[in-house]
Scaffold this motif. Structure first.
Motif, PDB file in Angstrom:
ATOM      1  N   UNK A   1      28.461  17.234  24.743  1.00  0.00           N
ATOM      2  CA  UNK A   1      28.582  17.349  26.203  1.00  0.00           C
ATOM      3  C   UNK A   1      27.245  17.023  26.871  1.00  0.00           C
ATOM      4  N   UNK A   2      27.284  16.521  28.091  1.00  0.00           N
ATOM      5  CA  UNK A   2      26.048  16.192  28.813  1.00  0.00           C
ATOM      6  C   UNK A   2      26.119  16.754  30.225  1.00  0.00           C
ATOM      7  N   UNK A   3      24.963  16.842  30.873  1.00  0.00           N
ATOM      8  CA  UNK A   3      24.963  17.146  32.306  1.00  0.00           C
ATOM      9  C   UNK A   3      25.723  16.027  33.016  1.00  0.00           C
ATOM     10  N   UNK A   4      26.462  16.376  34.048  1.00  0.00           N
ATOM     11  CA  UNK A   4      27.298  15.399  34.762  1.00  0.00           C
ATOM     12  C   UNK A   4      26.433  14.350  35.475  1.00  0.00           C
ATOM     13  N   UNK A   5      27.060  13.237  35.850  1.00  0.00           N
ATOM     14  CA  UNK A   5      26.389  12.256  36.703  1.00  0.00           C
ATOM     15  C   UNK A   5      25.993  12.958  38.002  1.00  0.00           C
ATOM     16  N   UNK A   6      24.763  12.755  38.425  1.00  0.00           N
ATOM     17  CA  UNK A   6      24.311  13.341  39.690  1.00  0.00           C
ATOM     18  C   UNK A   6      24.009  14.817  39.630  1.00  0.00           C
ATOM     19  N   UNK A   7      24.000  15.412  38.423  1.00  0.00           N
ATOM     20  CA  UNK A   7      23.717  16.849  38.307  1.00  0.00           C
ATOM     21  C   UNK A   7      22.289  17.129  38.789  1.00  0.00           C
ATOM     22  N   UNK A   8      22.147  18.109  39.670  1.00  0.00           N
ATOM     23  CA  UNK A   8      20.829  18.402  40.226  1.00  0.00           C
ATOM     24  C   UNK A   8      19.878  18.975  39.173  1.00  0.00           C
ATOM     25  N   UNK A   9      20.424  19.571  38.103  1.00  0.00           N
ATOM     26  CA  UNK A   9      19.552  20.093  37.040  1.00  0.00           C
ATOM     27  C   UNK A   9      18.749  18.960  36.410  1.00  0.00           C
ATOM     28  N   UNK A  10      19.405  17.791  36.239  1.00  0.00           N
ATOM     29  CA  UNK A  10      18.714  16.663  35.630  1.00  0.00           C
ATOM     30  C   UNK A  10      17.494  16.294  36.476  1.00  0.00           C
ATOM     31  N   UNK A  11      17.674  16.295  37.807  1.00  0.00           N
ATOM     32  CA  UNK A  11      16.588  15.951  38.725  1.00  0.00           C
ATOM     33  C   UNK A  11      15.454  16.964  38.601  1.00  0.00           C
ATOM     34  N   UNK A  12      15.801  18.256  38.592  1.00  0.00           N
ATOM     35  CA  UNK A  12      14.761  19.289  38.503  1.00  0.00           C
ATOM     36  C   UNK A  12      13.993  19.169  37.188  1.00  0.00           C
ATOM     37  N   UNK A  13      14.713  18.963  36.094  1.00  0.00           N
ATOM     38  CA  UNK A  13      14.047  18.828  34.788  1.00  0.00           C
ATOM     39  C   UNK A  13      13.071  17.655  34.792  1.00  0.00           C
ATOM     40  N   UNK A  14      13.528  16.543  35.331  1.00  0.00           N
ATOM     41  CA  UNK A  14      12.687  15.343  35.402  1.00  0.00           C
ATOM     42  C   UNK A  14      11.390  15.655  36.156  1.00  0.00           C
ATOM     43  N   UNK A  15      11.530  16.369  37.261  1.00  0.00           N
ATOM     44  CA  UNK A  15      10.366  16.683  38.114  1.00  0.00           C
ATOM     45  C   UNK A  15       9.429  17.676  37.436  1.00  0.00           C
ATOM     46  N   UNK A  16       9.995  18.681  36.759  1.00  0.00           N
ATOM     47  CA  UNK A  16       9.142  19.645  36.053  1.00  0.00           C
ATOM     48  C   UNK A  16       8.351  18.919  34.972  1.00  0.00           C
TER      49      UNK A  16
END
Lengths: 207, 618
Positions: free
Chosen positions: B370-385
Motif C-alpha cells: 500500500x502507498x500514500x494516495x496521490x496528493x496525500x498531504x503527508x507526502x508533502x510534509x515528509x518531503x519538506x521535513x
C-alpha cells in the motif's frame, strides 16, 4: 450448480481503490437472490490503498463454505489490473481457470523509482493466456474514460464477466443489481459501463 | 432507513461480518454504543454512527478505547444495554478499565467486541485476546461465520445479564471482513434511559470492597462454567475415532478439509464458540472417546494447553497436538490448504496437495505494498521535513495511521513505532541518549487518542524534540471517522464540541508552535527548519484535509497537472515523492490526470518548472 463447479470459486482482484469490493458485493447479491449460498472473504481498509487486494467468492448450492479459496481452486479470476491477475493465478490458478483482466497497468512505487521492472503488458498477457483455459483482455479503463470517468472501470469489468458467460449471471440481473446499488445520479453511467463491458466479451473468442 | 434497522424478521440480507454484528446488537436492543475506530472492527461502529442519526441509539466516537469502555460501563451500570467496540490492541488501552470492571460488573448487558487481526493485515502485532478473558475472568464468545456473528451478539447480551458482568466478543479479521447471508431476527425494543443507584460498598473499588468483589468474580466464574457446559455454541458434529477441537474461522477450514479428504465417518469435531471459561466436562467427554485429538486454533495454543491439562486430570494419555513443528504455527491466519495438510499429517493420511502452478516461464511479479494516495498531504510534509533536516542526523519516531506508510522509500521518514502515541513518548528517550535530531510524526486523531500525555511529559521533563502533528481533519486510515478536532457541522451534525489542537499544544506549555500548509513547499520548509533549530520541545501542525476525504465531502477540487515538453528527465519528482499519479511511458515521466489531485507539490520541486496545470479544454 447445474453445469457449474460445486462450489464455484471466483476471485476479484486489483489495486486498492479500484472498486473490487463493490463488484464482489454486487455479484454476491445477484447470486444470493438466485438462492445460492455465498461466502465472500475480502481484504480492505484505507490501509490497503494502492496495494494488492482481492476478494474471494465461494458460491454453492449445497452449503456454506469458508471465506477463503483453497490453493489452486479458483474457477474464474476477474482482475482490474493485469499484474494482479497473474499474482493471484500463481497461488489460486490451475489449468482450467478462466481469467478476465483489465489491460490498464498500474505501476507500483518500486517500478516508478526503477528498483524493479514491471513485466510489460504483452508479457503479462501471454503469461496469463498460457496459464489459463481461457483469457479475456478488456480495455476497461479506456472504455470507462471514454464514458467520462475511470471510476466505472470496475463496472465495465463486471459487464465483461457477464458477457463471458463464465458464471450464472444474466445481463438483466446485473442491470437490476446495479440499479439497486448505485446512487441515482450515477445509474445511467454505470448501466452504460456495464453494457459496454458486456459487449467486449459476448461471443468473443477468448485468447 | 438504514438497512440494518429493517424490521422484517425472516428477511435475508448479504452482510459484511461487521454489519452482522451491528445488526445483532440492534436485534438485542442495544441502546448505548461507543468505540475508538480500528481495523478490522471499524464498520461495526460506522454502522452504529449512521443508525444513531436516525434512531434512538446512542453512539459516540470516544477519544480512545479506555474512554469508550468507561462510558459504556457507566451506561451498563445504569441498566442500559451497551456495547463498546475496538480492535485487539485497543483492548490494551482499555485494559486498565477492563480488569476492574470485571470486579464491579454491570446491571444491564454489556458486550465488548475485541477484533483480533491474525496476519496483521492492519496492525502492529497479532496478540491473541482470548488471554484477556483468562486474565480478567470474564466470559468470552467467538463466532465462526457471518450469520453466527449476528446471533451470537444476542446470546452475549443475555449471558452478560445472567452473570451481571461484561462479555467479551472476540472476532478475527476473516470474520469481520467476510460477507455472508444473514437471516434477520426480531428487533427487541431498546431501553434508552437507565438509573443509577448509589451502592459504594459494591461499586467503589477501594481495597476492602475489591477483596469482596474478587470473591464474587470467582463465584461468577463457576456459574459461567455451567453455562459454557450447556451452551449450544459449543457444538459437536460428525462421528469417528479421531477428534478435532477448533474455534472461529478455522471451523470452516476443518469442515472443508473433512469433505475434501472424505473423512466424514472418521472424524468428529468439537467447535468451541463459548471459549472462556472452556467447558471441562464437555471436553473431557469428547476426548475420552477419541484415539487422538488435533486442536485447530489460530494464534496461541489457548485451547490446546487447556485440553492437555484436562486430559491429565482424567489420566488420559491419548495424543493431543496443535502447535508443533510439523503441524500448526502460532503465526498469521490459517488457510484451507494448510489446515487440510495438517489434518492429513496428524492423522497419517495419504495425501498429496494439488500440484503448484508451473511458473517457470512466467515473469516475476513485483510486490505492491500500500502507498500514500496521490496528493496525500503527508507526502508533502515528509518531503519538506527531509529538506529542512538536510545535513542533520535524524531519528523519526512515527505513529499509527496512514502516515506510517512514510516508512517506504523514497520518503523513508519512519524509524520507530510501538503503539498509539508512542511517537511522542519515545522521542523523549531518543533525544536524551543520542545527539541526533529527533523529529516525531503523529496524526490528529492519534494525538487526541494518546499523544497528549507524551507531549506533557516532554514539556515537563524538558526533552528536546520536534513533534509534527499531521492534521488532515479526520481519522483517515480506518475510513474517515471524526475526532475531537473535527468541525461536526461540516458533516451536518449538531450538538458537538470541538477541541483545537493548536490551543491544546499551547496550553500544555510548548513554547515553539507553528502551523504550516504543506502544499506550500518553500514556506513550509523554512518554517520547519526554524522549528528544528529550536532547543526544547517544538511542535509543527501541518494542516491539509485528507485528499480522499476532501473528494468525498465534495470540497472544491484543484486542476490536475501534466509534465510538459520542458521536462529534462531529472526525475526529482519521482525519486523524491513516488506519487502514484506518476507513471512511466516510453521512458518518460507522465501524470495520470485522473489520479492527480492538483496539490502541485511536484511542480514546486521540478528543477525545470516543467510540471504545469492541465489547460482547460476548449
Amino acid at each position: 450448480m447445474k453445469n457449474w463447479p460445486e462450489p464455484f470459486n471466483l476471485v476479484v482482484c486489483g489495486v486498492g481503490g479500484q472498486g473490487n469490493i463493490l463488484i464482489s458485493r454486487i455479484i454476491g447479491r445477484i447470486l444470493t437472490a438466485q438462492g445460492y449460498t455465498v461466502s465472500i472473504g475480502e481484504t480492505f481498509g484505507a490501509a490497503q490503498r494502492g496495494g494488492s487486494v482481492f476478494s474471494s467468492l465461494r458460491i454453492s448450492e449445497e452449503r456454506l463454505y469458508g471465506p477463503l479459496i483453497p490453493e489452486g481452486q479458483a474457477n474464474v479470476i476477474l482482475s482490474l489490473e493485469p499484474m494482479e491477475a497473474l499474482r493471484q493465478m500463481k497461488f489460486l490458478g490451475n489449468p482450467q481457470v478462466r481469467v478476465l483482466s483489465n489491460t490498464k497497468i498500474v505501476q507500483p512505487a518500486d517500478v516508478l523509482t526503477g528498483k524493479v521492472t514491471y513485466p510489460g503488458i504483452d508479457k503479462l498477457k501471454s503469461a496469463i493466456a498460457h496459464l489459463s483455459k481461457h483469457a479475456w483482455f478488456v480495455p476497461a479503463t479506456d472504455i470507462a474514460l471514454d464514458l467520462g470517468s475511470a471510476i466505472v472501470t470496475n463496472i465495465v469489468m463486471l459487464g465483461a464477466l457477464v458477457g463471458s458467460k463464465t458464471m450464472p449471471i444474466s445481463l438483466k440481473q446485473a442491470e437490476d443489481e446495479v440499479r439497486a446499488t448505485i446512487p441515482d445520479a450515477q445509474i445511467e453511467l454505470n448501466l452504460e459501463a456495464l453494457n459496454r463491458g458486456y459487449q467486449t466479451t459476448l461471443g468473443a473468442d477468448a485468447a | 432507513m438504514h438497512k440494518l434497522l429493517t424490521d422484517k424478521a425472516g428477511e435475508q440480507m448479504l452482510l459484511l461480518g461487521n454489519e452482522a454484528i451491528a445488526r445483532g446488537a440492534i436485534e438485542a436492543g442495544v441502546a448505548f454504543t461507543s468505540t475508538y475506530p480500528g481495523t478490522p472492527s471499524s464498520e461495526i461502529s460506522t454502522s452504529f454512527f449512521q443508525m444513531a442519526q436516525e434512531s434512538d441509539l446512542y453512539f459516540e466516537y470516544s477519544t480512545n478505547e479506555k474512554i469508550a469502555m468507561e462510558v459504556a460501563a457507566a451506561a451498563a451500570n445504569c441498566g442500559v444495554r451497551s456495547m463498546c467496540v475496538m480492535k485487539h490492541v485497543g483492548v490494551n488501552v482499555a485494559a486498565d478499565a477492563l480488569m476492574t470492571l470485571a470486579y464491579v460488573g454491570v446491571k444491564g448487558g454489556m458486550v465488548i467486541v475485541s477484533a483480533d487481526d491474525p496476519f496483521m493485515f492492519s496492525s502492529q502485532n497479532e496478540q491473541d485476546n482470548r488471554f484477556y478473558a483468562k486474565m480478567s475472568g470474564l466470559p468470552m464468545v467467538e463466532p465462526s461465520s457471518v450469520e453466527e456473528a449476528k446471533d451470537l451478539v444476542t446470546y452475549a447480551f443475555e449471558l452478560s445479564e445472567k452473570l451481571n458482568e461484561p462479555v467479551l466478543f472476540r472476532t478475527t479479521t476473516r470474520i469481520n471482513h467476510s460477507t455472508g447471508i444473514v437471516t434477520l431476527g426480531k428487533i427487541r425494543k431498546p431501553v434508552i434511559k437507565g438509573d443509577f443507584t448509589k451502592d459504594p460498598l459494591n461499586l467503589v473499588t477501594v481495597p476492602a470492597v475489591a477483596r469482596k468483589l474478587h470473591v464474587k468474580l470467582l463465584e461468577n466464574y463457576d456459574k459461567a462454567l455451567q453455562l459454557a457446559e450447556a451452551s449450544e455454541y459449543n457444538l459437536i458434529s460428525g462421528r469417528g475415532k479421531w477428534g478435532i477441537i477448533c474455534n472461529g474461522v478455522s471451523y470452516n477450514y476443518v469442515n472443508d478439509a473433512i469433505k475434501d479428504l472424505n473423512l466424514a465417518d472418521k472424524i468428529k469435531v468439537l467447535r468451541i464458540g463459548f471459549s472462556h471459561p472452556l467447558p471441562p466436562n464437555l471436553i473431557k467427554k469428547f476426548i475420552k472417546n477419541c484415539e487422538k485429538v488435533l486442536v485447530v486454533e489460530e494464534g496461541e495454543p489457548y485451547m490446546e494447553e487447556a485440553v492437555k491439562a484436562m486430559a491429565q486430570e482424567e489420566g488420559l494419555t491419548l495424543e493431543i497436538k496443535g502447535k508443533a513443528k510439523d503441524l500448526f504455527t502460532r503465526l498469521y491466519e490459517y488457510n484451507p490448504g494448510q489446515v487440510r495438510q495438517c489434518i492429513a499429517t496428524f492423522f497419517g493420511l495419504d495425501y498429496t496437495p494439488p500440484a503448484a502452478v508451473d511458473v517457470s516461464d512466467v515473469p516475476p511479479v513485483p510486490q505492491r505494498p500500500p502507498t500514500l494516495c496521490a496528493g496525500c498531504s503527508h507526502r508533502a510534509t515528509y518531503l519538506e521535513v527531509k529538506k529542512a533536516a538536510e545535513g542533520m542526523e535524524t531519528v523519526y519516531p512515527t505513529d499509527i495511521g496512514c502516515y506510517t506508510l512514510g516508512l517506504l522509500p523514497p520518503l523513508s521518514t519512519a524509524d520507530f513505532l510501538l503503539c498509539m502515541g508512542s511517537s511522542v513518548g519515545t522521542s523523549g528517550g531518543f533525544s536524551r541518549v543520542t545527539d541526533k535530531k529527533v523529529v516525531a510524526f503523529i496524526g490528529d486523531s492519534t494525538f487526541f487518542h494518546s499523544g497528549i500525555p507524551g507531549l506533557i511529559n516532554g514539556v515537563y521533563n524538558n526533552h528536546n524534540f520536534t513533534l509534527v502533528i499531521l492534521d488532515n481533519g479526520t481519522t483517515a486510515m480506518t475510513g474517515h471517522q471524526p475526532h475531537p478536532g473535527v468541525d461536526m457541522t461540516k458533516l451536518r451534525l449538531e450538538g458537538y464540541g470541538r477541541v483545537s489542537i493548536e490551543a491544546v499544544v499551547k496550553a500544555i506549555g510548548v513554547k515553539y508552535v507553528t502551523v504550516i500548509k504543506p502544499y506550500k513547499v518553500k514556506k513550509s520548509t523554512e518554517a520547519i527548519k526554524e522549528a528544528l533549530n529550536y532547543k526544547g520541545v517544538s511542535v509543527i501542525i501541518s494542516e491539509e484535509p485528507c485528499a480522499l476525504y476532501a473528494k468525498a465531502l465534495k470540497m472544491p477540487q484543484r486542476k490536475p497537472f501534466r509534465v510538459s515538453e520542458k521536462c529534462k528527465d531529472h526525475r526529482e519528482c519521482i525519486n523524491q515523492m513516488a506519487c502514484p499519479a506518476f507513471y512511466i511511458w516510453d521512458e518518460k515521466v507522465n501524470i495520470d490526470p485522473d489520479m492527480c489531485t492538483g496539490c502541485a507539490v511536484c511542480a514546486q520541486i521540478c528543477p525545470e518548472n516543467a510540471i504545469l496545470p492541465v489547460k482547460e479544454t476548449a
